[in-house]
Design an enzyme around this catalytic site. Structure first.
Site, PDB file in Angstrom:
ATOM      1  N   GLY D 152      67.076  51.409  20.439  1.00 15.39           N
ATOM      2  CA  GLY D 152      67.560  51.389  21.813  1.00 15.39           C
ATOM      3  C   GLY D 152      68.047  50.023  22.238  1.00 15.39           C
ATOM      4  N   CYS D 153      68.195  49.885  23.550  1.00 17.24           N
ATOM      5  CA  CYS D 153      68.909  48.733  24.091  1.00 17.24           C
ATOM      6  C   CYS D 153      68.161  47.418  23.912  1.00 17.24           C
ATOM      7  CB  CYS D 153      69.241  48.971  25.555  1.00 17.24           C
ATOM      8  SG  CYS D 153      67.867  49.561  26.561  1.00 17.24           S
ATOM      9  N   TYR D 154      66.883  47.363  24.262  1.00 20.03           N
ATOM     10  CA  TYR D 154      66.177  46.088  24.137  1.00 20.03           C
ATOM     11  C   TYR D 154      66.061  45.644  22.684  1.00 20.03           C
ATOM     12  CZ  TYR D 154      64.786  46.026  29.098  1.00 20.03           C
ATOM     13  OH  TYR D 154      64.775  45.968  30.473  1.00 20.03           O
TER      14      TYR D 154
END
Lengths: 344, 344, 344, 344
Positions: D152-154
């Site tokens: 995901g993004c983090y």
């Protein structure tokens, strides 16, 4: 009125229902700083037990609120439609005054209420006795009142915007009055609904309840007709703006005869000459949300856009002059204080 | 048309003037991804020497642009009012086609131009020969044209919103048409003016050029009258919205006779049945900015708000269907490509 | 001190330079509502002649300001770097006190000034005599002072965030202190620069002056060393946030020894126990901009993120505790008023 | 692979679970425009029956999805934590490939999963066989894979930001790596939670899960250690930004030895030289959200802020390279297409 025996004796004791909603939060903030008020309880079904900002209190459940005259002099009701009327009746029965921020007590007749809300009013007698709390129209009825129905953001901003033309009877009789309105999101309440999710609102602008379907149309037309029985119908289109607070009513009114911008400007300035919370902008300057956000006033600009057509921009902070500030103004009138106490 | 001798032979060579402004940037982006176009230069007075996003080019000064048919087939002009007409004349003299995104070539007569812009047009002959580039109205005039005046965001969004009612002659003759418009800030250009500072716009909503003072009123009325000579005057109030892109025209039109929502919905659906870039929303759904931002289309919703009064919401991305997307649509027609090439 | 002969005799007469900038506007607003202050003039080069909000005044040009003790007791300087020192010297020479909101008088030595600003200081003597106006550190030096250098948003928010650890000497000596800071756009001033255009900031987040290049690094380190000579260097990365006001310093500090969250929380609570404008949030609650925007306070939360590493979030309103609110707090100390007069 | 018998034979048939969430919506949009993909179903518990944007489909309930190889070749899982693993197991059992956007399959061991999620993993065998889908680290393991766990993004933004320093082993062994991260609100999902209400987020900035409490810390450290076993622990502080999409990781890394900005810049440029979706900004330019929003790439800037301390800004669109774009990149590798097909 409270007894006068102690240090707080000059202060009216206020209970706030629905105090964790956006209008309720602002009401508590204004009352907490008001020299003549003392908040004695604040209810919240959702946040019971948590601290109440601007006070030393904690939210209590509405059913735990002490509705008796030894404890509280007046209650502010920032409750959902329907719940409010029941709480108002209960408070009044107990000898406690009421300032209602909901729409429950604003319509004049049970028939009108049923038309717009689809069911019978739970306490129809209240409709006839409760004055409409827009001080600029009817402050005499509000002085010393036991109960007041404080109008909300759309009616207040719209009605203040057209009042001078209606009162002076400059309008074209029967012509529709078009109001294209835009409101910040706090006007839609604090409940986390899908369409109020940050991502849905951000970068967007959305009309809703277009035309004559919004419930406040009935209330606005009722008050329009009281001022001028020949007013035409209201065409009303609200929009959701991507900002937190602020409301603009862009109003288009047909006049019976040609009036120049100078005349119209002067009519408005004269009408509102003595009003401490209505500000007429100088000719040529347009009202914007920045004129009013976080204040308790309304700002208005007028422009003659054609021979017999006027454009008016009327703006308020929807949580202040459109909700809690208005309620405090009513409170000041109810208890005989200076009308702008705690509002400037 | 370019010669057909090399790999890029199928591509039209395009120069973009004013390519660092917001409309110019979007034009470059669309053209850079367009299979039938190749950007050969991009001018910017302010950013000359810096790289041009989406390309391998660097901005050049406008005076350094190679205006000759060996290099470039067509120029897009995203230039300020006044500068654009001169550049258009120069390009056409050199045998290069022109798509003008400014308002310089949109009015039909020198008289009209002088009325709205306060001075004589520098190249009046261009006014009469340049077609108005709204393909949904007049795509036949655009096919193979040497020069096209692509209309901007307010005219496009407004005209598409009222076109079916004008064309079908359902309007009340002579009655004013009220347009309450709201635009994202990119519509005001990239120059750092005080009222476009982030802090001034954030949390605000501001009307400007209220009534009949905005320069595009003349252009919109000109096109309205072409569709229906009995159209009344335009009342037009634009507002600056606190977001970057997106434009909404909220339109109030008086009809000659009562038409129900079904009829009006059907009229719009039929009128726009074959249009690839105009989307009629289903009855009951209101058009919002999210329907169109970052797309090249227009979305429209209609509501019968009273017996003879219709409310229309028409939305576009002001930089796309309201500027660069429209220009590319005109480009496709000018060169005989599929009208939506590079736009879907 | 003003003479005591008339109704306004209890009020200090204040002139505000740079009163149309964002910090200047807030200073005027706070002073206009302050019971012990009276704004007697407000200067603006750009807006001279226009009305000053919250007052009955009109902006005057700085050169027209009446700098004599018969008219004004103290001046607030919300002026650009460089201009401020010259005005301060002029006012002090005329026997008028000075509260400077610029960075001109904050560094202690001419050498340090030259290092960070690249040129000699115009009035080096002022540097040694002017106290640094962060009341939480040095209020005794501010009482009755003739001139005070009120620190700005980044230094104030950062220094208040690390002060307890520095003072108690819990820090690891020499270890860098990392500050990842985020500021609302009003901190960048009102001049319409390209990167402050609404469209550039909207939806964006941008770091700038990364590491040790921001001019306030020198000032922050100077004050850090005064509290604890063993403090390591400052690593400072500011970011521009897409909102109008509010500043967050996210601070990472290495400790010499392991301290649990409880201990650190207690250290902060004890250090700030008597401070009216610094609010320690309860353990587990993180500081956010909403805690402080439109208030004159600072809110702080601390978290032990590893055995010897602490994360601190410190927030202020950059125009209030980070500028004008701080200046008014200094004003109260300068004139012997209650420190929070006009600030709660 | 799909059979090759008809016009769509070149297209992989894709089902998308959780297709009405923000990541799911973007996945559908990317796949609908992808020349080698065809979306055959899209599930949504909340919006079943409503049309799926960018397609001719309507959302179906997850239980109604046809999980058999005659209908679908691969499923994208944009489902909540916990639900995803069960659906993945079911699809794989049915002979359908899986690209999982949730965190369910990203940790390598059941022990690690239990540590961070507090309960046993429902299908522990999947943890060991599923490759971590960050193509820039391990694209070889992804080619032809049956199942991929797309990060995901983090994790993506952080890992890409520090990868060159870890791989070259320039880091100071054991020193903590500090990541101050900021995310747009879409990263928090579409469920209407109180803290995601527009009014709560607007004008605010909020840290959450400070230090080492965010669940993705375990996953990021796992991947850090694979690249460099001597990497220190991660200190990770995410913040909620008042905008819809975009993610910034501001990273502070201690180096073992002094390296100048030139060297570090060169290391990054060389490491990412062949990467089509990672963009190193030129020295001196800082990465901002505008570099990546609505793109499928990551942009990175590096600054030597002290002798042995580096500051890195790494940015992605949290819904693209941080979710759906990454998943499509994995899809391209899984099926042997060009890695950037449908992503530029």
């Amino acid at each position: 009125m409270p007894s006068m025996s102690d240090q707080d004796s000059h202060q009216v004791r206020v209970g706030v229902y629905g105090a964790s909603g956006y209008a309720g939060q602002d009401a508590v903030e204004l009352l907490a700083k008001h020299p003549r008020a003392r908040v004695v309880f604040a209810t919240s079904s959702t946040y019971a037990g948590q601290p109440v900002p601007f006070t030393d209190l904690h939210y209590i459940r509405p059913d735990d609120a002490p509705l008796n005259p030894d404890t509280v002099d007046v209650v502010f009701l920032a409750l959902p439609h329907g719940v409010s009327a029941r709480t108002a009746a209960k408070a009044l029965d107990a000898g406690i005054r009421v300032i209602d921020l909901s729409a429950d007590l604003r319509l004049d007749t049970p028939e009108s209420y049923k038309q717009w809300y689809g069911h019978d009013h739970p306490h129809p007698a209240l409709l006839q006795t409760t004055p409409y709390g827009l001080p600029e129209f009817s402050r005499e009825r509000l002085r010393g009142a036991q109960v007041i129905a404080a109008p909300g953001c759309y009616p207040t901003t719209t009605l203040l915007g057209i009042y001078p033309l209606l009162k002076a009877d400059w309008i074209q009789h029967g012509a529709p009055i078009i109001v294209d309105a835009k409101s910040g999101v706090s006007g839609a309440g604090r409940d986390p609904k899908p369409h109020l999710h940050f991502v849905e609102v951000y970068g967007n602008l959305s009309p809703y309840s277009v035309g004559r379907s919004h419930r406040h149309v009935g209330e606005i037309e009722q008050e329009m007709k009281k001022i001028n029985a020949d007013a035409g119908m209201l065409i009303f289109t609200p929009h959701l703006l991507p900002l937190d607070r602020g409301l603009m009513a862009s109003i288009y009114v047909h006049l019976a005869e040609d009036h120049g911008s100078e005349d119209i400007q002067m009519l408005y300035e004269e009408t509102y000459a003595g009003e401490p919370l209505v500000r007429m902008l100088p000719k040529g300057e347009q009202a914007t949300l920045k004129h009013v956000v976080k204040t308790n006033g309304c700002a208005i600009s007028v422009t003659a856009v054609a021979e017999t057509l006027v454009h008016i921009t009327s703006v308020t902070d929807n949580l202040r002059k459109g909700a809690s500030g208005q309620a405090v103004q009513c409170f000041n009138l109810m208890f005989g204080f200076a009308e702008t106490e705690g509002l400037l």
